[in-house]
Scaffold this motif. Structure first.
Motif, PDB file in Angstrom:
ATOM      1  N   GLY A 290      17.777  33.938 -20.938  1.00  0.00           N
ATOM      2  CA  GLY A 290      19.201  33.703 -20.745  1.00  0.00           C
ATOM      3  C   GLY A 290      19.473  33.241 -19.327  1.00  0.00           C
ATOM      4  N   VAL A 291      20.027  32.043 -19.182  1.00  0.00           N
ATOM      5  CA  VAL A 291      20.298  31.482 -17.860  1.00  0.00           C
ATOM      6  C   VAL A 291      21.790  31.204 -17.721  1.00  0.00           C
ATOM      7  CG1 VAL A 291      19.931  29.493 -16.350  1.00  0.00           C
ATOM      8  CG2 VAL A 291      18.000  30.498 -17.573  1.00  0.00           C
ATOM      9  N   SER A 292      22.433  31.920 -16.813  1.00  0.00           N
ATOM     10  CA  SER A 292      23.860  31.723 -16.568  1.00  0.00           C
ATOM     11  C   SER A 292      24.106  30.578 -15.600  1.00  0.00           C
ATOM     12  CB  SER A 292      24.461  33.007 -15.991  1.00  0.00           C
ATOM     13  OG  SER A 292      23.918  33.273 -14.706  1.00  0.00           O
ATOM     14  N   GLY A 293      23.088  30.284 -14.784  1.00  0.00           N
ATOM     15  CA  GLY A 293      23.236  29.299 -13.719  1.00  0.00           C
ATOM     16  C   GLY A 293      23.328  29.953 -12.358  1.00  0.00           C
TER      17      GLY A 293
ATOM     18  N   TYR B  53      27.790  22.708 -15.462  1.00  0.00           N
ATOM     19  CA  TYR B  53      27.076  22.565 -16.729  1.00  0.00           C
ATOM     20  C   TYR B  53      26.171  21.342 -16.682  1.00  0.00           C
ATOM     21  CZ  TYR B  53      26.463  22.130 -21.828  1.00  0.00           C
ATOM     22  OH  TYR B  53      25.939  22.042 -23.101  1.00  0.00           O
ATOM     23  N   ASP B  54      26.717  20.232 -16.236  1.00  0.00           N
ATOM     24  CA  ASP B  54      25.944  18.985 -16.173  1.00  0.00           C
ATOM     25  C   ASP B  54      24.797  19.094 -15.166  1.00  0.00           C
ATOM     26  OD1 ASP B  54      27.690  17.930 -18.012  1.00  0.00           O
ATOM     27  OD2 ASP B  54      28.941  16.919 -16.514  1.00  0.00           O
ATOM     28  N   ARG B  55      25.059  19.742 -14.031  1.00  0.00           N
ATOM     29  CA  ARG B  55      24.014  19.904 -13.017  1.00  0.00           C
ATOM     30  C   ARG B  55      22.879  20.774 -13.544  1.00  0.00           C
ATOM     31  NH1 ARG B  55      27.119  21.576  -9.474  1.00  0.00           N
ATOM     32  NH2 ARG B  55      26.544  23.761  -9.146  1.00  0.00           N
ATOM     33  N   LEU B  56      23.239  21.824 -14.283  1.00  0.00           N
ATOM     34  CA  LEU B  56      22.235  22.718 -14.850  1.00  0.00           C
ATOM     35  C   LEU B  56      21.398  22.000 -15.913  1.00  0.00           C
ATOM     36  CD1 LEU B  56      21.249  25.656 -14.674  1.00  0.00           C
ATOM     37  CD2 LEU B  56      22.881  26.240 -16.472  1.00  0.00           C
ATOM     38  N   GLU B  57      22.058  21.199 -16.730  1.00  0.00           N
ATOM     39  CA  GLU B  57      21.326  20.458 -17.763  1.00  0.00           C
ATOM     40  C   GLU B  57      20.352  19.471 -17.134  1.00  0.00           C
ATOM     41  OE1 GLU B  57      22.018  18.520 -22.119  1.00  0.00           O
ATOM     42  OE2 GLU B  57      23.682  18.365 -20.694  1.00  0.00           O
ATOM     43  N   SER B  58      20.751  18.836 -16.074  1.00  0.00           N
ATOM     44  CA  SER B  58      19.854  17.907 -15.371  1.00  0.00           C
ATOM     45  C   SER B  58      18.625  18.642 -14.843  1.00  0.00           C
ATOM     46  CB  SER B  58      20.591  17.233 -14.208  1.00  0.00           C
ATOM     47  OG  SER B  58      21.653  16.428 -14.682  1.00  0.00           O
ATOM     48  N   TYR B  59      18.841  19.863 -14.353  1.00  0.00           N
ATOM     49  CA  TYR B  59      17.733  20.678 -13.844  1.00  0.00           C
ATOM     50  C   TYR B  59      16.763  21.034 -14.975  1.00  0.00           C
ATOM     51  CZ  TYR B  59      15.352  24.712 -11.728  1.00  0.00           C
ATOM     52  OH  TYR B  59      14.410  25.603 -11.257  1.00  0.00           O
ATOM     53  N   MET B  60      17.299  21.365 -16.149  1.00  0.00           N
ATOM     54  CA  MET B  60      16.457  21.710 -17.295  1.00  0.00           C
ATOM     55  C   MET B  60      15.625  20.505 -17.737  1.00  0.00           C
ATOM     56  SD  MET B  60      16.933  24.842 -17.750  1.00  0.00           S
ATOM     57  CE  MET B  60      18.070  25.933 -16.895  1.00  0.00           C
ATOM     58  N   LYS B  61      16.248  19.357 -17.763  1.00  0.00           N
ATOM     59  CA  LYS B  61      15.539  18.145 -18.165  1.00  0.00           C
ATOM     60  C   LYS B  61      14.440  17.805 -17.161  1.00  0.00           C
ATOM     61  CE  LYS B  61      19.291  15.900 -20.727  1.00  0.00           C
ATOM     62  NZ  LYS B  61      20.262  14.768 -20.747  1.00  0.00           N
ATOM     63  N   ALA B  62      14.769  17.897 -15.884  1.00  0.00           N
ATOM     64  CA  ALA B  62      13.793  17.569 -14.841  1.00  0.00           C
ATOM     65  C   ALA B  62      12.614  18.530 -14.852  1.00  0.00           C
ATOM     66  CB  ALA B  62      14.466  17.592 -13.466  1.00  0.00           C
ATOM     67  N   GLY B  63      12.867  19.790 -15.223  1.00  0.00           N
ATOM     68  CA  GLY B  63      11.797  20.795 -15.263  1.00  0.00           C
ATOM     69  C   GLY B  63      10.998  20.779 -16.546  1.00  0.00           C
ATOM     70  N   GLY B  64      11.408  19.953 -17.515  1.00  0.00           N
ATOM     71  CA  GLY B  64      10.682  19.860 -18.782  1.00  0.00           C
ATOM     72  C   GLY B  64      10.833  21.085 -19.672  1.00  0.00           C
ATOM     73  N   TYR B  65      11.933  21.807 -19.523  1.00  0.00           N
ATOM     74  CA  TYR B  65      12.142  23.029 -20.311  1.00  0.00           C
ATOM     75  C   TYR B  65      12.633  22.710 -21.716  1.00  0.00           C
ATOM     76  CZ  TYR B  65      11.975  25.681 -15.920  1.00  0.00           C
ATOM     77  OH  TYR B  65      11.594  26.237 -14.726  1.00  0.00           O
ATOM     78  N   ASN B  66      12.259  23.553 -22.677  1.00  0.00           N
ATOM     79  CA  ASN B  66      12.946  23.592 -23.959  1.00  0.00           C
ATOM     80  C   ASN B  66      14.232  24.380 -23.734  1.00  0.00           C
ATOM     81  OD1 ASN B  66      10.863  22.289 -25.451  1.00  0.00           O
ATOM     82  ND2 ASN B  66       9.739  24.222 -25.541  1.00  0.00           N
TER      83      ASN B  66
ATOM     84  N   ARG C 143      17.396  30.819  -2.435  1.00  0.00           N
ATOM     85  CA  ARG C 143      17.683  29.910  -1.308  1.00  0.00           C
ATOM     86  C   ARG C 143      16.423  29.144  -0.915  1.00  0.00           C
ATOM     87  NH1 ARG C 143      20.530  34.568   0.419  1.00  0.00           N
ATOM     88  NH2 ARG C 143      18.849  35.123   1.869  1.00  0.00           N
ATOM     89  N   GLU C 144      15.301  29.834  -0.940  1.00  0.00           N
ATOM     90  CA  GLU C 144      14.025  29.212  -0.593  1.00  0.00           C
ATOM     91  C   GLU C 144      13.690  28.079  -1.556  1.00  0.00           C
ATOM     92  OE1 GLU C 144       9.842  31.126  -1.210  1.00  0.00           O
ATOM     93  OE2 GLU C 144      10.541  31.786   0.763  1.00  0.00           O
ATOM     94  N   ARG C 145      13.998  28.278  -2.831  1.00  0.00           N
ATOM     95  CA  ARG C 145      13.668  27.284  -3.859  1.00  0.00           C
ATOM     96  C   ARG C 145      14.756  26.239  -4.059  1.00  0.00           C
ATOM     97  NH1 ARG C 145      10.445  25.386  -5.582  1.00  0.00           N
ATOM     98  NH2 ARG C 145      10.434  25.629  -7.829  1.00  0.00           N
ATOM     99  N   GLU C 146      15.933  26.485  -3.421  1.00  0.00           N
ATOM    100  CA  GLU C 146      17.055  25.547  -3.496  1.00  0.00           C
ATOM    101  C   GLU C 146      17.460  25.255  -4.946  1.00  0.00           C
ATOM    102  OE1 GLU C 146      15.814  22.147  -1.203  1.00  0.00           O
ATOM    103  OE2 GLU C 146      16.307  23.133   0.693  1.00  0.00           O
ATOM    104  N   PHE C 147      17.684  26.305  -5.710  1.00  0.00           N
ATOM    105  CA  PHE C 147      18.125  26.152  -7.091  1.00  0.00           C
ATOM    106  C   PHE C 147      19.534  25.557  -7.145  1.00  0.00           C
ATOM    107  CE2 PHE C 147      15.336  30.063  -7.895  1.00  0.00           C
ATOM    108  CZ  PHE C 147      14.271  29.295  -8.336  1.00  0.00           C
ATOM    109  N   PRO C 148      19.850  24.834  -8.222  1.00  0.00           N
ATOM    110  CA  PRO C 148      21.206  24.267  -8.379  1.00  0.00           C
ATOM    111  C   PRO C 148      22.173  25.342  -8.887  1.00  0.00           C
ATOM    112  CG  PRO C 148      19.861  23.693 -10.271  1.00  0.00           C
ATOM    113  CD  PRO C 148      18.947  24.428  -9.318  1.00  0.00           C
ATOM    114  N   ILE C 149      22.538  26.256  -8.017  1.00  0.00           N
ATOM    115  CA  ILE C 149      23.356  27.408  -8.402  1.00  0.00           C
ATOM    116  C   ILE C 149      24.713  26.966  -8.948  1.00  0.00           C
ATOM    117  CG2 ILE C 149      24.404  29.561  -7.612  1.00  0.00           C
ATOM    118  CD1 ILE C 149      21.336  29.517  -7.509  1.00  0.00           C
TER     119      ILE C 149
END
Length: 265
Positions: free
Chosen positions: A36-39, A78-91, A192-198
């Motif tokens: 479960g990922v809230s972002g 929402y759009d930023r999170l989806e882009s992150y999922m696509k870039a990471g190759g996640y299902n 912060r170290e990983r610079e996630f798209p919070i």
């Protein structure tokens, strides 16, 4: 594994995540884990850590699920999170809902957090069944467990908290919390170290919630005793049943009942 993950903090968090998984047997060979990922920082850190090679944890697959509560009409997060999922190759599965506004509507002013959490959790369970996940990994950490204990004591009049591994639906699914042993401050530092798209929460209740009150209370107490949170967490594993008045009363009542039954027979 990306080179950026190989830091001292990364190895520290991985060690305690794997220890929690092994201590509570959260993940077994062939499990399909819904993450479960809230972002927020916590859930993105959990996903990131679970998506790295494990030393002691058996092989498993994962699918990311994000339920947008509907507070942000522009859906930029929402759009930023989806882009992150696509870039990471996640299902992944992402859904936009109106759960947030519905839970904060006029007819539900007393407890919007309860209804919001319940509806989001219900949808996650449904998706888990649809895609064949038997484990649901949530990003609750050690601080969450401590705060929940105090919330339940202060407002629910009971001594209870979140379980690291909680069977549901007769054991056909399990809610697991791999961050059980990890403090919130370290997770935030890693994020912060990983610079996630919070994706910042737009919930109107968040600044004045019971959890925020408890968090501030603990921060205040920690100024005088830096071990406050650690002591509370350890206390959950050192429960002296004989020194809890409610349980003592029940035991005495059961004992009296047995004595009366013996006399009657």
């Amino acid at each position: 594994m990306q080179e950026g993950k190989k830091t001292k903090l990364f190895y520290h968090l991985k060690k305690w995540l794997e220890k929690a998984i092994m201590d509570y047997r959260m993940i077994e060979e062939g499990d399909h884990v819904l993450v479960g990922v809230s972002g927020g920082a916590d859930s993105l850190a959990l996903l990131d850590l679970l998506n790295t090679p494990m030393i002691f944890v058996p092989e498993f697959s994962l699918t990311v699920v994000h339920i947008d509560p509907g507070f942000d009409p522009d859906a930029a997060g929402y759009d930023r999170l989806e882009s992150y999922m696509k870039a990471g190759g996640y299902n992944y599965v992402m859904e936009k809902t109106d759960i947030g506004p519905l839970s904060h509507s006029d007819y539900n002013k007393k407890n919007p957090c309860f209804l919001c959490s319940r509806l989001r959790r219900k949808r996650i369970f449904e998706i888990a069944g649809e895609i064949g996940c038997n484990k649901i990994a949530l990003a609750h950490h050690q601080d969450d467990m401590i705060e929940t204990l105090l919330i339940n004591m202060f407002y629910g009049r009971e001594i209870s908290t979140m379980m690291p591994d909680q069977p549901i639906f007769g054991g056909s699914m399990h809610i697991i919390r791999p961050l059980t042993y990890i403090r919130e401050e370290l997770i935030k530092k890693y994020s912060r170290e990983r610079e996630f798209p919070i994706v910042e929460s737009s919930c109107p209740t968040n600044p004045v919630s019971r959890r925020r009150y408890i968090k501030n209370l603990l921060d205040s107490l920690e100024k005088e005793n830096k071990d406050i949170r650690a002591n509370i967490f350890k206390a959950m594993s050192h429960v002296k049943m004989d020194y809890l008045p409610g349980l003592h009363r029940i035991r005495k009542s059961d004992s009296c009942g047995m004595e009366i039954a013996a006399l009657i027979s």
